[in-house]
Structures are given as C-alpha cells and as structure tokens.
Design a protein around this motif. Structure first.
Motif, PDB file in Angstrom:
ATOM      1  N   LYS A  82       0.821  -1.221   0.000  1.00  0.00           N
ATOM      2  CA  LYS A  82       0.000   0.000   0.000  1.00  0.00           C
ATOM      3  C   LYS A  82       0.853   1.269   0.000  1.00  0.00           C
ATOM      4  O   LYS A  82       0.373   2.333  -0.350  1.00  0.00           O
ATOM      5  CB  LYS A  82      -0.916   0.008   1.233  1.00  0.00           C
ATOM      6  N   LYS A 106      -2.631 -12.490  -6.387  1.00  0.00           N
ATOM      7  CA  LYS A 106      -4.034 -12.021  -6.403  1.00  0.00           C
ATOM      8  C   LYS A 106      -4.123 -10.576  -5.900  1.00  0.00           C
ATOM      9  O   LYS A 106      -4.870  -9.759  -6.436  1.00  0.00           O
ATOM     10  CB  LYS A 106      -4.897 -12.927  -5.526  1.00  0.00           C
ATOM     11  N   ALA A 107      -3.352 -10.280  -4.844  1.00  0.00           N
ATOM     12  CA  ALA A 107      -3.341  -8.911  -4.296  1.00  0.00           C
ATOM     13  C   ALA A 107      -2.804  -7.935  -5.341  1.00  0.00           C
ATOM     14  O   ALA A 107      -3.317  -6.815  -5.489  1.00  0.00           O
ATOM     15  CB  ALA A 107      -2.498  -8.859  -3.027  1.00  0.00           C
ATOM     16  N   GLN A 109      -2.969  -8.340  -8.590  1.00  0.00           N
ATOM     17  CA  GLN A 109      -3.951  -8.224  -9.674  1.00  0.00           C
ATOM     18  C   GLN A 109      -5.003  -7.171  -9.341  1.00  0.00           C
ATOM     19  O   GLN A 109      -5.515  -6.492 -10.214  1.00  0.00           O
ATOM     20  CB  GLN A 109      -4.616  -9.593  -9.938  1.00  0.00           C
ATOM     21  N   LYS A 110      -5.291  -7.014  -8.039  1.00  0.00           N
ATOM     22  CA  LYS A 110      -6.259  -5.987  -7.615  1.00  0.00           C
ATOM     23  C   LYS A 110      -5.569  -4.627  -7.501  1.00  0.00           C
ATOM     24  O   LYS A 110      -6.140  -3.599  -7.816  1.00  0.00           O
ATOM     25  CB  LYS A 110      -6.851  -6.359  -6.249  1.00  0.00           C
ATOM     26  N   GLY A 111      -4.336  -4.653  -6.979  1.00  0.00           N
ATOM     27  CA  GLY A 111      -3.577  -3.407  -6.801  1.00  0.00           C
ATOM     28  C   GLY A 111      -2.667  -3.229  -8.000  1.00  0.00           C
ATOM     29  O   GLY A 111      -3.036  -3.472  -9.111  1.00  0.00           O
ATOM     30  N   CYS A 142      -0.533  -9.306 -14.389  1.00  0.00           N
ATOM     31  CA  CYS A 142      -0.501  -8.202 -13.419  1.00  0.00           C
ATOM     32  C   CYS A 142       0.881  -7.553 -13.370  1.00  0.00           C
ATOM     33  O   CYS A 142       1.119  -6.654 -12.573  1.00  0.00           O
ATOM     34  CB  CYS A 142      -0.914  -8.691 -12.031  1.00  0.00           C
TER      35      CYS A 142
END
Length: 296
Positions: A82, A106-107, A109-111, A142
């Motif tokens: 973050k 996965k994190a 791919q979202k971020g 990603c």
C-alpha cells in the motif's frame, strides 16, 4: 527535477530479496543467510542516482504463519504494497509456486503496478525451464515487465533502475542523497549479531532468538564504541547451545559480528554479548512489542 520511487520487494522466503537489496544499494543493509525467514521486519535501502532517489523496501518472506511473530511478518509484507509506487515480486527460476505466492499475486492483480523479477538465473541449467517460468508469470497479467536477474553475480540488476524510474513522483528526496538506509545504527548492529547466530547455529534455535542492543556508547577519550547486546532465546537448553562449551559458540558469533560492525561503523568496537531466556516470546504479544516487532 528531483523525483523518488518507492519500491516494495516481495516474494517467498529465501528467494533473494535481501541479496538483491544489498546488491542494488551497494552496502549491506539486509542480513543474508540460506535460512528462510532471515528478514523479520521491513528494511529500507536507499540509492540516489542523480535526480532520482530509489527507496527499496525489503519485506519478510511470505509464508504460512506458525506463530504470532510469523503473522506479524506476513502482515508487514502485505502492508508494504500500500505504501509504494511499484512492487517487485521475486520468483525462483523453476518449481511450483506456493499458496502464499499465489495469494500475493491475487493482491497485485487488484492493486498494482508490479514488475516480476526471476532471480537466481546463475543456478539454472535449463533454458527451457526459465522460458516456461517467464510465460507462467506473464500469464498472470498483473506485471508490467518480466525480467531475469542474478542477485549473486549482478546479472541484469543495473537494468532494474531503468525499469523503475518511470514510476517515480516528482518532488524533493525523502532521504539525504548519501544515505543508504533509514535503519538506526543500533538496529543494524542487532541484525548483524542475529545473522552470525543464524549462520553458525543449528536450524531450530536461531528463529527462536531475538537480539536487542542495550548499550551503544562512544568513548569520549578514544575512537571506540562500547556495545552491549542481549540475545534472547526461548528455552534454557537453547541458552546453553548459544553459549557453547566453554563459551566457544558465543565467542564465535560475537567475533564475526564485531568484524562486520567495525566495517559498518568505521571505528573499533568493544562488543559484549549476553544470553537471556524469554519463554515462547514468539507467541507473546507483549514480548513481541518489547523486542521491537511492532504490528505494521
């Protein structure tokens, strides 16, 4: 115009994050051993190249938590995503991906944004295996780039700066241009002592140790620093092993650490190490706070 790029290095334990950080910084800011979970907290390496300052955050390896310390380490790695402009995720050149790695992907791919770095190419015999890994990583869609490096011999490492530069934000540098880390000297000293314990001791004990610098005092009359260090372990039997027969193991750890500390500080050091027992500290919230493992 000055700019800064904040970069998180993530990946499974022992994939080479600390080795890559040290190579890029050109100084030893992160301790390195062949044992997983060597890095426990987030370590910052700083490199300034002209107007661009690169701030690397070397995070603990992502793995299944077995105790409260492990859980905090994994939270630290996740929280780092973050705080940065770009994430570099390191991969082994072959072998199965772990569940923890897939969760991190996965994190991402979202971020985002992220770069995939396949490390340890110096160890690879099969070019086909590497090509397969590159395709596999690219298919996650990603990563802005997939690159191959060797943190051990430096292959491909300098090119990473060119890749990272576009993610920078204009503005004054956060650190002095000659800084190479934001870690206080006391923390660097504690980490060097822990590194030597990891290198010299059997597998099960070192993860059960924590190192705290209790005294760090420069002598006014000569170029010498007195340093007192407490090594905490979880069992009385471990204390005996760390001290060793006739104090030999503790002497070996302290002597090797002192040489590295003197090189780091550029001054002679009088290093005294003491071993203390704190039962099950890795599962004790209060002791984790006291020993410097704050929640991220």
């Amino acid at each position: 115009m000055p700019s800064s790029v904040f970069v998180a290095l993530v990946g499974r334990p022992n994939v080479g994050k600390s080795s890559l950080t040290n190579y890029l910084v050109g100084e030893k800011v992160a301790i390195v051993t062949k044992k997983p979970q060597t890095t426990r907290s987030r370590i910052t390496g700083v490199i300034t190249k002209g107007p661009v300052q690169y701030v690397l955050m070397d995070t603990p390896g992502i793995h299944k938590a077995h105790n409260k310390l492990d859980a905090r380490m994994t939270q630290t790695a996740a929280a780092s995503l973050k705080d940065v402009d770009v994430t570099m995720m390191l991969f082994e050149p072959e072998g199965e991906l772990t569940d923890s790695e897939l969760t991190m992907i996965k994190a991402l791919q979202k971020g985002g944004p992220a770069i995939a770095v396949i490390n340890k190419v110096d160890l690879l015999d099969s070019f086909a295996a590497l090509e397969q890994r590159k395709r596999q990583v690219a298919d996650f869609r990603c990563f802005d780039a997939v690159v191959t490096v060797s943190a051990k011999d430096g292959t491909g490492c300098e090119e990473l700066f060119t890749l990272l530069k576009p993610y920078g934000n204009e503005g004054p540098h956060y650190f002095d241009d000659d800084a190479f880390t934001d870690m206080p000297e006391k923390e660097l000293v504690a980490e060097l002592v822990r590194e030597k314990a990891l290198l010299f001791m059997r597998d099960e004990i070192p993860h059960g140790i924590a190192v705290v610098v209790e005294r760090f005092k420069e002598r006014p009359d000569k170029d010498l620093i007195d340093i007192d260090v407490d090594i905490y372990c979880e069992r009385k039997s471990h204390k005996g092993m760390i001290i060793g027969k006739g104090g030999q193991m503790l002497k070996k750890i302290a002597s090797a650490a002192r040489m590295d500390i003197e090189e780091l500080l550029g001054v002679k050091v009088n290093l005294q190490c003491w071993v203390k027992v704190r039962e099950d500290w890795r599962d004790n919230e209060n002791l984790l706070n006291t020993l410097g493992f704050a929640k991220p």
